[in-house]
Design a protein around this motif. Sequence first.
Motif, PDB file in Angstrom:
ATOM      1  N   TRP A   1      37.556  53.301  28.491  1.00 52.17           N
ATOM      2  CA  TRP A   1      37.360  51.960  27.946  1.00 52.17           C
ATOM      3  C   TRP A   1      36.841  52.041  26.507  1.00 52.17           C
ATOM      4  O   TRP A   1      37.324  51.361  25.611  1.00 52.17           O
ATOM      5  N   THR A   2      35.881  52.908  26.292  1.00 52.79           N
ATOM      6  CA  THR A   2      35.332  53.076  24.948  1.00 52.79           C
ATOM      7  C   THR A   2      36.397  53.562  23.979  1.00 52.79           C
ATOM      8  O   THR A   2      36.511  53.066  22.855  1.00 52.79           O
TER       9      THR A   2
ATOM     10  N   GLU B   1      26.364  45.994  29.850  1.00 54.35           N
ATOM     11  CA  GLU B   1      25.091  45.887  29.147  1.00 54.35           C
ATOM     12  C   GLU B   1      23.974  45.429  30.066  1.00 54.35           C
ATOM     13  O   GLU B   1      22.810  45.654  29.787  1.00 54.35           O
TER      14      GLU B   1
ATOM     15  N   ASP C   1      31.914  44.234  28.362  1.00 62.84           N
ATOM     16  CA  ASP C   1      30.687  44.763  27.763  1.00 62.84           C
ATOM     17  C   ASP C   1      29.460  44.093  28.354  1.00 62.84           C
ATOM     18  O   ASP C   1      28.423  44.732  28.539  1.00 62.84           O
ATOM     19  N   GLN C   2      29.584  42.823  28.653  1.00 59.03           N
ATOM     20  CA  GLN C   2      28.447  42.104  29.250  1.00 59.03           C
ATOM     21  C   GLN C   2      28.064  42.728  30.588  1.00 59.03           C
ATOM     22  O   GLN C   2      26.892  42.924  30.887  1.00 59.03           O
TER      23      GLN C   2
ATOM     24  N   LYS D   1      38.950  50.734  23.307  1.00 59.55           N
ATOM     25  CA  LYS D   1      38.325  49.723  22.477  1.00 59.55           C
ATOM     26  C   LYS D   1      38.284  50.194  21.027  1.00 59.55           C
ATOM     27  O   LYS D   1      38.653  49.454  20.115  1.00 59.55           O
TER      28      LYS D   1
ATOM     29  N   LYS E   1      36.906  41.918  26.021  1.00 62.67           N
ATOM     30  CA  LYS E   1      35.943  42.910  25.558  1.00 62.67           C
ATOM     31  C   LYS E   1      34.523  42.418  25.811  1.00 62.67           C
ATOM     32  O   LYS E   1      33.682  43.141  26.339  1.00 62.67           O
TER      33      LYS E   1
ATOM     34  N   CYS F   1      35.106  47.470  36.255  1.00 63.93           N
ATOM     35  CA  CYS F   1      33.989  46.530  36.270  1.00 63.93           C
ATOM     36  C   CYS F   1      33.338  46.476  37.647  1.00 63.93           C
ATOM     37  O   CYS F   1      32.110  46.420  37.767  1.00 63.93           O
TER      38      CYS F   1
END
Lengths: 113, 113
Positions: free
Chosen positions: A93-94, B105, B101-102, A97, B97, A15
């Motif tokens: 990560w994808t 995105e 994802d935030q 998930k 998650k 992140c």
Amino acid sequence: MAKQTQMLKGVLEGCILEIISQEETYGYAVCEQLVQAGFSHINEGIVYPILIRLEKKGWLLAEKRPSPYGPKRKYYRLTEMGERERNEFILHWTETKGRVDQIFERRISDENA
Amino acid sequence: MAKQTQMLKGVLEGCILEIISQEETYGYAVCEQLVQAGFSHINEGIVYPILIRLEKKGWLLAEKRPSPYGPKRKYYRLTEMGERERNEFILHWTETKGRVDQIFERRISDENA
DNA sequence: CTTTCTATATGGCATTACCTAGTAGCTATC
DNA sequence: GATAGCTACTAGGTAATGCCATATAGAAAG
């Protein structure tokens, strides 16, 4: 409370790479963005060590610039290696998930069968 | 290879709880389901210790039954505590998650702005 | 009988990276 | 001049937990 800790492992790093990749920025601001995204317990003491680690690995480059409000900010940006690592993170990560979700979705298709 | 390891932390346990929650089953089969879901490097040496740990925590109950093909199978099912833990996992997983994802995105909405 | 597949068990390691708590320095405001 | 907000850094603790190597053993097959 101890549960999310484990789930963070390996995710925080990714992140932070992503946040810096979007825009050159500094530790304090990275921290604020993580909190804003919902990682509300994250603080500077968690972020700075990661930043230093990533810099040592050669994934980040740092440059100090004055701040209008306090001590100098240390702006980071991704190196080429950092970009690569970020892309790998996205991939992993994808994948993860998708795998986890697949396991949980099986319940739904079972109920329909 | 070492990257996914960190990302698995706390996730594997939850997946195993979910698999058993869907259907009473035994270690060897749990392992096969994980592999089938894409966790292709998972093997018995990884799954059994987790199973034993979860049993000790009181989240699983075990019962041995004969197998038509080999030694006795040890079938597991969730206790009430196990169910609660599974629900907590779902909660934390969904939260994490969403947060990750935030962060990713934001890039897309930036590009559109 | 040897191999192969099914099935369980376990001791130890790595190990890493998250988290707490505390220090310190700059700017602005009151 | 004290407080508050911004900014960076570090030491040390720790604990969970995924992973590996290895051993055991029943059943079927060849």
